[in-house]
Scaffold this motif. Structure first.
Motif, mmCIF file in Angstrom:
data_model
loop_
_atom_site.group_PDB
_atom_site.id
_atom_site.type_symbol
_atom_site.label_atom_id
_atom_site.label_comp_id
_atom_site.label_asym_id
_atom_site.label_seq_id
_atom_site.Cartn_x
_atom_site.Cartn_y
_atom_site.Cartn_z
ATOM 1 N N GLY A 76 0.800 -1.217 0.000
ATOM 2 C CA GLY A 76 0.000 0.000 0.000
ATOM 3 C C GLY A 76 0.829 1.263 0.000
ATOM 4 N N ASP A 77 2.121 1.168 0.369
ATOM 5 C CA ASP A 77 2.991 2.335 0.400
ATOM 6 C C ASP A 77 3.867 2.458 -0.840
ATOM 7 N N LEU A 78 3.705 1.525 -1.790
ATOM 8 C CA LEU A 78 4.529 1.599 -2.985
ATOM 9 C C LEU A 78 4.120 2.790 -3.828
ATOM 10 N N PRO A 79 5.069 3.508 -4.359
ATOM 11 C CA PRO A 79 4.715 4.664 -5.196
ATOM 12 C C PRO A 79 4.139 4.206 -6.534
ATOM 13 N N GLY A 80 3.137 4.974 -6.967
ATOM 14 C CA GLY A 80 2.555 4.688 -8.277
ATOM 15 C C GLY A 80 1.459 3.655 -8.224
ATOM 16 N N ILE A 81 1.739 2.457 -7.656
ATOM 17 C CA ILE A 81 0.758 1.376 -7.664
ATOM 18 C C ILE A 81 0.210 1.097 -6.275
ATOM 19 N N GLY A 82 0.554 1.978 -5.295
ATOM 20 C CA GLY A 82 0.110 1.720 -3.928
ATOM 21 C C GLY A 82 -1.398 1.799 -3.782
ATOM 22 N N PHE A 83 -2.074 2.559 -4.626
ATOM 23 C CA PHE A 83 -3.525 2.694 -4.489
ATOM 24 C C PHE A 83 -4.246 1.395 -4.798
ATOM 25 N N LEU A 84 -3.556 0.479 -5.498
ATOM 26 C CA LEU A 84 -4.179 -0.802 -5.793
ATOM 27 C C LEU A 84 -4.313 -1.674 -4.558
ATOM 28 N N PHE A 85 -3.581 -1.338 -3.537
ATOM 29 C CA PHE A 85 -3.575 -2.153 -2.318
ATOM 30 C C PHE A 85 -4.097 -1.340 -1.114
ATOM 31 N N ARG A 86 -4.997 -0.370 -1.388
ATOM 32 C CA ARG A 86 -5.386 0.544 -0.314
ATOM 33 C C ARG A 86 -6.862 0.912 -0.461
#
Length: 732
Positions: A695-705
């Motif tokens: 969830g904290d990954l930049p760019g693709i974090g919204f996929l896990f949040r």
């Protein structure tokens, strides 16, 4: 023999009568014959000539406004009549001689305030005058008195002069003490204990200071110092006393705007220095004594004579009781005459009663005894005076409400004569209230009936009315936003078919779109949908405002390997604003409670003492309860109780009640509006649910949040507007 005795007695009686007549004629022979104005260098004098030589100095007193010097000669007549003698000097304007049966008075009219000195020279009396503050002149029976010893009866002028020289050779007596006190009005009071009644003080203003000179006295060593009285918070800062030859000088140093008064009673001199009010209206309200100011100076004068002097000055008729006696030493400068009278009353234990322009002066005990007798006589008359019955028609007030007020203030009965706590009526009085015609029938003595009529005239009046309008304003602002995602994968190699759906990207790689998982999978040609075990990220957006979140999904799959990756994005945002205005209004009598309410009674179950249940009701209403009071300046004082209740959420025990309540007291101008209270609440919440690390990954974090944000603002204000109702409009 008897005839000789009778003749002898007659001769003796005639001799005594002749002696009395001769004595009276000799006494009456002395009178004022002439008044002349003199000038000796820079000193002005007034010479009063008599038929015979004076045996004692006259009683003298001076007034400041107007400036006059009065001399009272006991037992002397006037050969000049009642005319006014013009003198026309710088200080002296004229002189007037007035005569009564017991005395003659010479009034010297001055152009300005001045000090005086009296001296007997042969058959004349010399009055030496000088402006105040001029140390070249002294004042007999006054400030800094210096006078030649007057020969008494049977004493020659040489003997009088010798006795005066002998008295001067003696050591002057010392001052007793100097005390300083602070008055309740912030004034500084300097109290000087004099050695005897003959010591007087000369008080004058020198620049911004006050100078007090005591003649022919000494100052003890313990008083020869500087008194610092700054901590008393009065205009007086310091007091300094010094010995200057045969006199003592006291220097008083005040600050700011101030004024002073001084008076001497017997062996005590009081000098009061008080701050000067900046507002003359406030000063007049605070000043207890409002009489015209006087300056008097007497040594051991009879109290009756002082009262007569005040009566002559004020044009009041003074009736003095026979029990008023004694003497007083009085020395006051620039003091209201009613304050001088109060000083005399207090010092001699006297009291005064005023009736029109007549003042009755007597000892306090005598006045109290006479007033007690009058009161007892009045009570006796009330018990034997015949009763009368009178009817009173009430127009606005209710007879049944007024009757108890006439009979009993506490514990009394309106229908029982002589009940406890009678207020207006006497012990034999009674009252009957007739509600049908709204009349009172009162039976009592004539004086009490007059009091009842006066009371009813004040009570039975039209009561003013007030229109009170309340506005309860409720405003709310809601905002919410939620974002979420679902991510899953599916291996369909064990399944046959279904590899031809979607859109070809490159080779056997394809993509399929849909509004949700099912549509995207169906577009991919998958024969099954993803179950919970295939979703390794399941954080969809929640609903807001009763609506579900919008979703969008797509699927990436390979037709060759028959595997797919599915993603569903969901989002929802809501923004709401609302306002509720409730405006109850009611008209009320002045000082009378009024109530208005509107709403719902909510039923709920309530256990009884027997164990059964019963239905009870609770109000959820909009209520305005108010008691207005109109002030003399036209404003309105309100005692308020405002509530706004509503039905809340439904619970297992029944519905809840949302309450908004305010109770206060406020003063509002007629027609004005005031906010008497308000409540403001703000609820700001942000919730972030995510998969750790991913969830904290930049760019693709919204996929896990999943992120939800909500903001709620509510505000409640209560406005009050009172308006006086026009009496004319209210009667139409």
């Amino acid at each position: 023999m008897n005839i000789l005795k009778m003749a002898k007695r007659s001769l003796l009686a005639l001799s005594a009568l002749a002696a009395m007549l001769l004595t009276g004629l000799a006494h009456a022979e002395n009178s004022v014959v002439a008044i002349t104005g003199l000038r000796n260098g820079n000193v002005e004098q007034v010479r009063i000539d008599f038929r015979r030589e004076l045996t004692a100095l006259p009683k003298a007193f001076m007034t400041r406004n107007p400036s006059r010097l009065a001399l009272d000669f006991a037992g002397l007549g006037s050969a000049m009549g009642m005319g006014r003698v013009a003198i026309a000097q710088a200080l002296v304007d004229s002189a007037l001689v007035a005569q009564s049966d017991e005395r003659s008075r010479v009034v010297i009219y001055l152009r300005q305030s001045a000090s005086h000195r009296l001296e007997i020279t042969g058959k004349s009396l010399l009055v030496t005058l000088s402006p105040l503050g001029d140390a070249s002149s002294a004042q007999v029976n006054g400030p800094g008195a210096v006078a030649a010893a007057a020969p008494t009866a049977g004493q020659s002028a040489a003997q009088a002069s010798a006795s005066a020289g002998a008295s001067e050779s003696q050591a002057p007596p010392p001052l007793g003490d100097i005390q300083f006190k602070r008055g309740s009005d912030g004034a500084g009071r300097i109290v000087v204990a004099l050695p005897n009644k003959l010591v007087t003080a000369d008080i004058r203003q020198l620049g911004t200071n006050l100078v007090v000179d005591f003649g022919n006295v000494s100052l003890p060593e313990r008083l020869r110092k500087k008194f610092d009285v700054t901590d008393f918070a009065t205009p007086v800062q310091t007091i300094t006393a010094n010995q200057l030859g045969a006199r003592v000088r006291m220097l008083v140093m005040p600050q700011g705007a101030w004024e002073h008064i001084a008076y001497q009673t017997d062996t005590e001199l009081v000098l009061e220095i008080k701050p000067q009010s900046a507002d003359p209206k406030n000063a007049a309200q605070k000043d207890i004594f409002t009489g015209e100011k006087l300056s008097l100076n007497f040594q051991s004068i009879d109290v009756r004579q002082v009262l007569q002097v005040i009566a002559d000055f004020t044009n009041f008729n003074v009736v003095t009781s026979d029990s008023v006696a004694g003497t007083v030493t009085l020395r006051v400068q620039n003091v209201p005459w009613d304050q001088i009278l109060d000083i005399i009353m207090r010092s001699k234990g006297l009291a005064m009663r005023k009736n029109g322009n007549v003042l009755w002066v007597a000892p306090k005990e005598e006045i109290a005894a006479k007033e007690k007798l009058e009161f007892e006589s009045q009570i006796t008359n009330e018990k034997i005076e015949p009763l009368r019955t009178q009817s009173f028609q009430l127009n606005y007030a209710k007879a049944v409400d007024v009757a108890p007020q006439l009979m009993a203030a506490a514990g009394g009965s309106a229908s029982t004569p002589g009940s406890a706590g009678a207020r207006i009526l006497s012990e034999r009085g009674s009252v009957i209230a007739e509600p049908r015609t709204n009349q009172l029938f009162v039976t009592d003595i004539a004086s009490k009936l007059d009091q009842v009529a006066q009371l009813i005239a004040k009570v039975d009046v039209s009561v003013r009315q007030v229109l009170i309008e309340a506005r309860v304003v409720e405003a709310n602002n809601d905002f919410g936003k939620t974002l979420g995602a679902k991510l899953g994968a599916l291996d369909m190699r064990a399944n046959k078919g279904g590899g031809d759906g979607g859109y070809q990207i490159a080779g056997e790689n394809r993509v399929a779109f849909g509004t949700n998982y099912a549509n995207a999978l169906g577009s991919a040609g998958a024969s099954t949908t993803m179950d919970a075990t295939s979703n390794f990220v399941n954080l969809p957006a929640g609903g807001l405002g009763g609506f579900n979140a919008s979703t969008f999904a797509f699927t990436l799959f390979s037709a060759a390997s028959n595997r797919l990756l599915a993603l569903e994005l969901s989002a929802l945002e809501s923004d709401g604003k609302g306002r509720v205005v409730s405006s109850p209004r009611v008209i009320a009598y002045d000082k009378t409670k009024a109530l208005i309410e509107q709403g719902t009674e909510v039923p709920y179950q309530m256990a009884t003492s027997s164990g059964a249940t019963a239905v009870s009701f609770r109000k959820a209403v909009l209520k305005l309860e108010v008691t207005p009071q109109i002030t003399p300046d036209g404003n309105v004082s309100l005692e308020l109780d405002v509530s706004k209740d509503s039905v809340g959420t439904i619970t297992a025990a029944g519905p809840s009640i949302n309450t908004k309540h305010i109770k206060t007291q406020v003063l509002v101008e007629n027609g004005g509006t005031v906010v008497i209270g308000g409540i403001y609440t703000e609820d700001d919440q942000t919730t972030d649910t995510k998969v750790p690390f991913f969830g904290d990954l930049p760019g693709i974090g919204f996929l896990f949040r999943n992120k939800t944000k909500s903001l709620k603002k509510t505000e409640t204000l209560v406005f009050i507007t009172p308006k006086l109702v026009n009496e004319l409009a209210s009667t139409r």
